[in-house]
Design a protein around this motif. Structure first.
Motif, mmCIF file in Angstrom:
data_model
loop_
_atom_site.group_PDB
_atom_site.id
_atom_site.type_symbol
_atom_site.label_atom_id
_atom_site.label_comp_id
_atom_site.label_asym_id
_atom_site.label_seq_id
_atom_site.Cartn_x
_atom_site.Cartn_y
_atom_site.Cartn_z
ATOM 1 N N PRO A 24 0.836 -1.210 0.000
ATOM 2 C CA PRO A 24 0.000 0.000 0.000
ATOM 3 C C PRO A 24 0.865 1.252 0.000
ATOM 4 C CG PRO A 24 -0.489 -1.412 1.906
ATOM 5 C CD PRO A 24 0.697 -1.997 1.216
ATOM 6 N N VAL A 25 0.384 2.288 -0.678
ATOM 7 C CA VAL A 25 1.093 3.561 -0.749
ATOM 8 C C VAL A 25 0.537 4.500 0.311
ATOM 9 C CG1 VAL A 25 1.561 5.590 -2.183
ATOM 10 C CG2 VAL A 25 1.550 3.312 -3.205
ATOM 11 N N ALA A 26 1.434 5.190 1.018
ATOM 12 C CA ALA A 26 1.052 6.222 1.983
ATOM 13 C C ALA A 26 1.567 7.552 1.455
ATOM 14 C CB ALA A 26 1.645 5.922 3.352
ATOM 15 N N PHE A 27 0.726 8.573 1.505
ATOM 16 C CA PHE A 27 1.061 9.895 0.997
ATOM 17 C C PHE A 27 1.287 10.848 2.161
ATOM 18 C CE2 PHE A 27 -1.391 7.727 -2.197
ATOM 19 C CZ PHE A 27 -0.709 8.011 -3.370
ATOM 20 N N GLU A 28 2.500 11.396 2.265
ATOM 21 C CA GLU A 28 2.821 12.334 3.341
ATOM 22 C C GLU A 28 1.977 13.592 3.194
ATOM 23 O OE1 GLU A 28 6.533 14.944 5.114
ATOM 24 O OE2 GLU A 28 6.905 13.552 3.469
ATOM 25 N N VAL A 29 1.501 14.099 4.322
ATOM 26 C CA VAL A 29 0.742 15.354 4.352
ATOM 27 C C VAL A 29 1.208 16.192 5.529
ATOM 28 C CG1 VAL A 29 -1.312 14.469 3.178
ATOM 29 C CG2 VAL A 29 -1.135 14.266 5.652
ATOM 30 N N ARG A 30 0.779 17.428 5.572
ATOM 31 C CA ARG A 30 1.105 18.333 6.673
ATOM 32 C C ARG A 30 -0.182 18.988 7.147
ATOM 33 N NH1 ARG A 30 6.848 19.303 6.321
ATOM 34 N NH2 ARG A 30 7.535 17.337 5.464
ATOM 35 N N GLY A 31 -0.494 18.828 8.410
ATOM 36 C CA GLY A 31 -1.636 19.507 8.990
ATOM 37 C C GLY A 31 -2.989 18.970 8.587
ATOM 38 N N SER A 32 -3.069 17.730 8.184
ATOM 39 C CA SER A 32 -4.342 17.152 7.768
ATOM 40 C C SER A 32 -5.074 16.517 8.946
ATOM 41 C CB SER A 32 -4.114 16.084 6.694
ATOM 42 O OG SER A 32 -5.307 15.378 6.442
ATOM 43 N N SER A 33 -6.353 16.812 9.072
ATOM 44 C CA SER A 33 -7.158 16.181 10.120
ATOM 45 C C SER A 33 -7.582 14.774 9.721
ATOM 46 C CB SER A 33 -8.392 17.040 10.413
ATOM 47 O OG SER A 33 -9.179 17.178 9.243
ATOM 48 N N ASN A 34 -7.405 14.416 8.448
ATOM 49 C CA ASN A 34 -7.797 13.094 7.951
ATOM 50 C C ASN A 34 -6.641 12.102 7.928
ATOM 51 O OD1 ASN A 34 -10.480 13.885 7.353
ATOM 52 N ND2 ASN A 34 -9.723 14.927 5.532
ATOM 53 N N SER A 35 -5.472 12.511 8.418
ATOM 54 C CA SER A 35 -4.289 11.662 8.324
ATOM 55 C C SER A 35 -4.106 10.802 9.561
ATOM 56 C CB SER A 35 -3.044 12.531 8.110
ATOM 57 O OG SER A 35 -2.814 13.314 9.266
ATOM 58 N N ARG A 36 -3.156 9.883 9.436
ATOM 59 C CA ARG A 36 -2.728 9.077 10.580
ATOM 60 C C ARG A 36 -1.207 9.078 10.555
ATOM 61 N NH1 ARG A 36 -1.096 3.915 9.253
ATOM 62 N NH2 ARG A 36 -1.613 3.182 7.188
ATOM 63 N N PHE A 37 -0.605 8.677 11.673
ATOM 64 C CA PHE A 37 0.857 8.661 11.732
ATOM 65 C C PHE A 37 1.389 7.291 11.346
ATOM 66 C CE2 PHE A 37 0.186 12.476 14.166
ATOM 67 C CZ PHE A 37 1.226 13.269 13.714
ATOM 68 N N GLN A 38 2.439 7.313 10.530
ATOM 69 C CA GLN A 38 3.123 6.098 10.110
ATOM 70 C C GLN A 38 4.614 6.408 10.149
ATOM 71 O OE1 GLN A 38 1.588 4.063 6.603
ATOM 72 N NE2 GLN A 38 3.663 3.920 5.831
ATOM 73 N N ASP A 39 5.339 5.703 10.970
ATOM 74 C CA ASP A 39 6.776 5.943 11.138
ATOM 75 C C ASP A 39 7.057 7.397 11.499
ATOM 76 O OD1 ASP A 39 7.333 3.254 10.486
ATOM 77 O OD2 ASP A 39 7.337 3.729 8.346
ATOM 78 N N GLY A 40 6.205 7.992 12.322
ATOM 79 C CA GLY A 40 6.401 9.354 12.786
ATOM 80 C C GLY A 40 6.020 10.432 11.799
ATOM 81 N N VAL A 41 5.429 10.055 10.664
ATOM 82 C CA VAL A 41 5.051 11.012 9.628
ATOM 83 C C VAL A 41 3.541 10.962 9.452
ATOM 84 C CG1 VAL A 41 5.304 11.591 7.178
ATOM 85 C CG2 VAL A 41 7.257 10.722 8.453
#
Length: 112
Positions: A24-41
């Motif tokens: 699965p691909v994870a897309f880095e974001v900044r300041g998103s309320s819809n995100s989750r943390f993966q490896d600290g990102v």
């Protein structure tokens, strides 16, 4: 892969298939309320209304709030040969009648 569809929105997950492995691909974001943390990102594992640029170098997604699209999040990523790198991220939490092109930029990077 299409996960869901609703009025004006379609959510997709992305995968890299190589040597018989599906990742699965994870897309880095900044300041998103819809995100989750993966490896600290902070990452998104699903993109809403994704599109690819005409030259095929940039993947974009816009998750607009309300039918007017006057709030939400918009991101752009470039493939570097190993993963998608965040190029630009903008968003507006409160719906205020402001179109996506005018949302505050939270993160911006230059393509090398």
């Amino acid at each position: 892969m299409c996960n869901w569809a609703a009025a004006y929105k379609i959510g997709y997950s992305f995968f890299i298939v190589a040597e018989g492995q599906v990742t699965p691909v994870a897309f880095e974001v900044r300041g998103s309320s819809n995100s989750r943390f993966q490896d600290g990102v902070s990452v998104l594992t699903e993109l809403v209304n994704p599109s690819i640029s005409e030259n095929g170098l940039t993947l974009s997604a816009t998750n607009a709030g309300r039918g007017a699209g006057d709030c939400g999040e918009k991101g752009e990523w470039a493939w570097d040969g190993e993963r998608f790198q965040l190029l630009r991220y903008s968003g507006l939490d409160m719906c205020r009648g402001i179109v996506a092109g005018e949302w505050p930029v939270i993160y911006r990077a230059n393509r090398k």
